[in-house]
Scaffold this motif. Structure first.
Motif, PDB file in Angstrom:
ATOM      1  N   LYS A 193      37.833  36.083  25.576  1.00 16.55           N
ATOM      2  CA  LYS A 193      36.602  36.391  26.630  1.00 16.55           C
ATOM      3  C   LYS A 193      36.427  35.044  27.516  1.00 16.55           C
ATOM      4  O   LYS A 193      35.383  34.827  27.944  1.00 16.55           O
ATOM      5  N   LEU A 194      37.605  34.576  27.904  1.00 15.04           N
ATOM      6  CA  LEU A 194      37.390  33.335  28.642  1.00 15.04           C
ATOM      7  C   LEU A 194      37.788  33.433  30.306  1.00 15.04           C
ATOM      8  O   LEU A 194      38.438  34.920  30.368  1.00 15.04           O
ATOM      9  N   PRO A 195      37.328  32.674  31.174  1.00 17.69           N
ATOM     10  CA  PRO A 195      37.769  33.151  32.703  1.00 17.69           C
ATOM     11  C   PRO A 195      39.037  33.245  32.869  1.00 17.69           C
ATOM     12  O   PRO A 195      39.954  32.412  32.284  1.00 17.69           O
ATOM     13  N   ARG A 196      39.484  34.117  33.595  1.00 15.43           N
ATOM     14  CA  ARG A 196      41.026  34.263  33.868  1.00 15.43           C
ATOM     15  C   ARG A 196      41.022  33.749  35.422  1.00 15.43           C
ATOM     16  O   ARG A 196      40.237  33.681  35.991  1.00 15.43           O
ATOM     17  N   ALA A 197      42.472  33.893  35.542  1.00 14.88           N
ATOM     18  CA  ALA A 197      42.631  33.220  37.203  1.00 14.88           C
ATOM     19  C   ALA A 197      42.075  34.164  38.120  1.00 14.88           C
ATOM     20  O   ALA A 197      41.337  33.776  39.084  1.00 14.88           O
ATOM     21  N   TYR A 198      42.100  35.740  37.915  1.00 18.19           N
ATOM     22  CA  TYR A 198      41.453  36.402  38.740  1.00 18.19           C
ATOM     23  C   TYR A 198      40.072  36.245  38.809  1.00 18.19           C
ATOM     24  O   TYR A 198      39.640  36.568  40.288  1.00 18.19           O
ATOM     25  N   ASP A 199      39.412  36.001  37.798  1.00 21.56           N
ATOM     26  CA  ASP A 199      37.869  35.667  37.678  1.00 21.56           C
ATOM     27  C   ASP A 199      37.467  34.579  38.669  1.00 21.56           C
ATOM     28  O   ASP A 199      36.802  34.526  39.699  1.00 21.56           O
ATOM     29  N   VAL A 200      38.195  33.202  38.459  1.00 20.60           N
ATOM     30  CA  VAL A 200      38.299  31.961  38.987  1.00 20.60           C
ATOM     31  C   VAL A 200      38.437  32.064  40.586  1.00 20.60           C
ATOM     32  O   VAL A 200      37.341  31.755  41.485  1.00 20.60           O
ATOM     33  N   TYR A 201      39.739  32.643  40.916  1.00 17.96           N
ATOM     34  CA  TYR A 201      40.042  32.868  42.291  1.00 17.96           C
ATOM     35  C   TYR A 201      39.358  33.723  42.974  1.00 17.96           C
ATOM     36  O   TYR A 201      38.883  33.421  44.230  1.00 17.96           O
ATOM     37  N   THR A 202      38.706  34.747  42.597  1.00 15.42           N
ATOM     38  CA  THR A 202      37.758  35.596  43.143  1.00 15.42           C
ATOM     39  C   THR A 202      36.603  35.162  43.481  1.00 15.42           C
ATOM     40  O   THR A 202      36.007  35.217  44.711  1.00 15.42           O
ATOM     41  N   LYS A 203      35.930  34.228  42.586  1.00 15.10           N
ATOM     42  CA  LYS A 203      34.684  33.423  42.938  1.00 15.10           C
ATOM     43  C   LYS A 203      34.829  32.716  44.167  1.00 15.10           C
ATOM     44  O   LYS A 203      33.936  31.960  44.674  1.00 15.10           O
ATOM     45  N   LEU A 204      36.240  32.001  44.176  1.00 13.65           N
ATOM     46  CA  LEU A 204      36.457  31.139  45.232  1.00 13.65           C
ATOM     47  C   LEU A 204      36.766  31.711  46.455  1.00 13.65           C
ATOM     48  O   LEU A 204      36.941  30.980  47.688  1.00 13.65           O
ATOM     49  N   GLY A 205      36.817  32.979  46.415  1.00 12.81           N
ATOM     50  CA  GLY A 205      36.929  33.751  47.940  1.00 12.81           C
ATOM     51  C   GLY A 205      38.454  34.148  48.121  1.00 12.81           C
ATOM     52  O   GLY A 205      38.591  34.776  49.273  1.00 12.81           O
ATOM     53  N   LEU A 206      39.205  34.079  47.225  1.00 18.03           N
ATOM     54  CA  LEU A 206      40.832  34.641  47.478  1.00 18.03           C
ATOM     55  C   LEU A 206      40.631  35.992  47.249  1.00 18.03           C
ATOM     56  O   LEU A 206      39.852  36.577  46.538  1.00 18.03           O
ATOM     57  N   GLN A 207      41.454  36.699  48.239  1.00 15.82           N
ATOM     58  CA  GLN A 207      41.557  38.018  48.087  1.00 15.82           C
ATOM     59  C   GLN A 207      42.915  38.559  46.887  1.00 15.82           C
ATOM     60  O   GLN A 207      43.853  37.742  47.098  1.00 15.82           O
ATOM     61  N   TYR A 208      42.359  39.582  46.220  1.00 12.81           N
ATOM     62  CA  TYR A 208      43.469  40.155  45.366  1.00 12.81           C
ATOM     63  C   TYR A 208      43.731  41.689  45.897  1.00 12.81           C
ATOM     64  O   TYR A 208      43.019  42.344  46.298  1.00 12.81           O
ATOM     65  N   VAL A 209      44.889  42.039  45.301  1.00 13.43           N
ATOM     66  CA  VAL A 209      45.354  43.467  45.805  1.00 13.43           C
ATOM     67  C   VAL A 209      45.078  44.054  44.465  1.00 13.43           C
ATOM     68  O   VAL A 209      45.596  43.833  43.286  1.00 13.43           O
ATOM     69  N   LYS A 210      44.177  45.183  44.559  1.00 17.97           N
ATOM     70  CA  LYS A 210      43.592  45.718  43.583  1.00 17.97           C
ATOM     71  C   LYS A 210      44.052  47.209  43.690  1.00 17.97           C
ATOM     72  O   LYS A 210      43.989  47.827  44.310  1.00 17.97           O
ATOM     73  N   PHE A 211      44.780  47.507  42.393  1.00 17.91           N
ATOM     74  CA  PHE A 211      45.216  49.035  42.226  1.00 17.91           C
ATOM     75  C   PHE A 211      44.537  49.552  40.924  1.00 17.91           C
ATOM     76  O   PHE A 211      44.066  48.891  40.114  1.00 17.91           O
ATOM     77  N   LYS A 212      44.048  50.761  41.146  1.00 16.49           N
ATOM     78  CA  LYS A 212      43.343  51.684  40.227  1.00 16.49           C
ATOM     79  C   LYS A 212      44.462  52.527  39.481  1.00 16.49           C
ATOM     80  O   LYS A 212      45.025  53.006  40.099  1.00 16.49           O
TER      81      LYS A 212
END
Length: 212
Positions: A193-212
């Motif tokens: 349960k450690l921070p992943r790249a997605y968590d860190v970069y999202t907090k920094l304001g980077l956009q991710y492509v999210k698919f459900k």
């Protein structure tokens, strides 16, 4: 230069096992990074040119399926390198299979998780279940020609020209850093349960492509 290229096409190149490991490490680093850059640019246009999106699940700009596919293509087509058409066709088919079953596998194991969805992308003709489309396999076929006729000869040349110790140290170190990053985000961060790249970069304001 032409003579060296003819030698690559017509002669069988023999390297010891540890040097081949270094070559494969270099291929993994370069092709995974190349795949990230391709998707970084593609999703800029796919998103209406309103911003850039970070792709892949790592801290470093690298996507694993491109590296996996490049090693697969090498083994499938190296002996066929005298025929670019055969390299292109075999690469199209094999990468299409890899992409489809990778996407399907993640969808089944991850309870509907998608890392890509061609149903939501531009130029998605020939789309099969959102996991593969004609545009993707055509591009992978073209990338395979770049791999087999530019990148592989370049890696062979480096392996021959650069001091073996330096070549192996650099290539294996770079590949190890990337694989540690991949292993952390894929397994370690999930388990503990450690921070992943997605968590860190999202907090920094980077956009991710999210698919459900």
């Amino acid at each position: 230069m032409k003579e060296k290229y003819r030698n690559y096409i017509n002669k069988n190149h023999s390297f010891d096992k540890i040097t081949m490991l270094g070559i494969f490490c270099l291929i993994v680093v370069i092709t995974g990074t190349f795949g990230f850059l391709y998707e970084f640019i593609f999703y800029y246009f796919n998103g209406g040119m309103n911003g850039f999106f970070w792709r892949g699940g790592n801290f470093l700009p690298w996507i694993n399926i491109y590296a996996t596919g490049s090693i697969m293509i090498y083994f499938l087509t190296y002996r066929l390198r005298k025929s670019p058409l055969k390299v292109f066709l075999i690469s199209m088919i094999s990468t299409g299979i890899l992409e489809y079953f990778s996407g399907l596998g993640m969808y089944i194991i991850g309870n509907g998780m998608r890392c890509w969805d061609y149903n939501k992308e531009i130029l998605n003709f020939g789309n099969i279940d959102g996991f593969v489309c004609l545009r993707s396999v055509l591009i992978f076929g073209l990338f395979s020609l770049i791999l087999m006729y530019l990148l592989i000869p370049f890696c062979f040349m480096l392996a021959k020209k650069v001091n073996k110790k330096y070549f192996l140290t650099i290539s294996i170190t770079l590949c190890s850093i990337i694989l540690i990053d991949e292993f952390y985000n894929l397994l370690i961060a999930r388990i503990f349960k450690l921070p992943r790249a997605y968590d860190v970069y999202t907090k920094l304001g980077l956009q991710y492509v999210k698919f459900k």
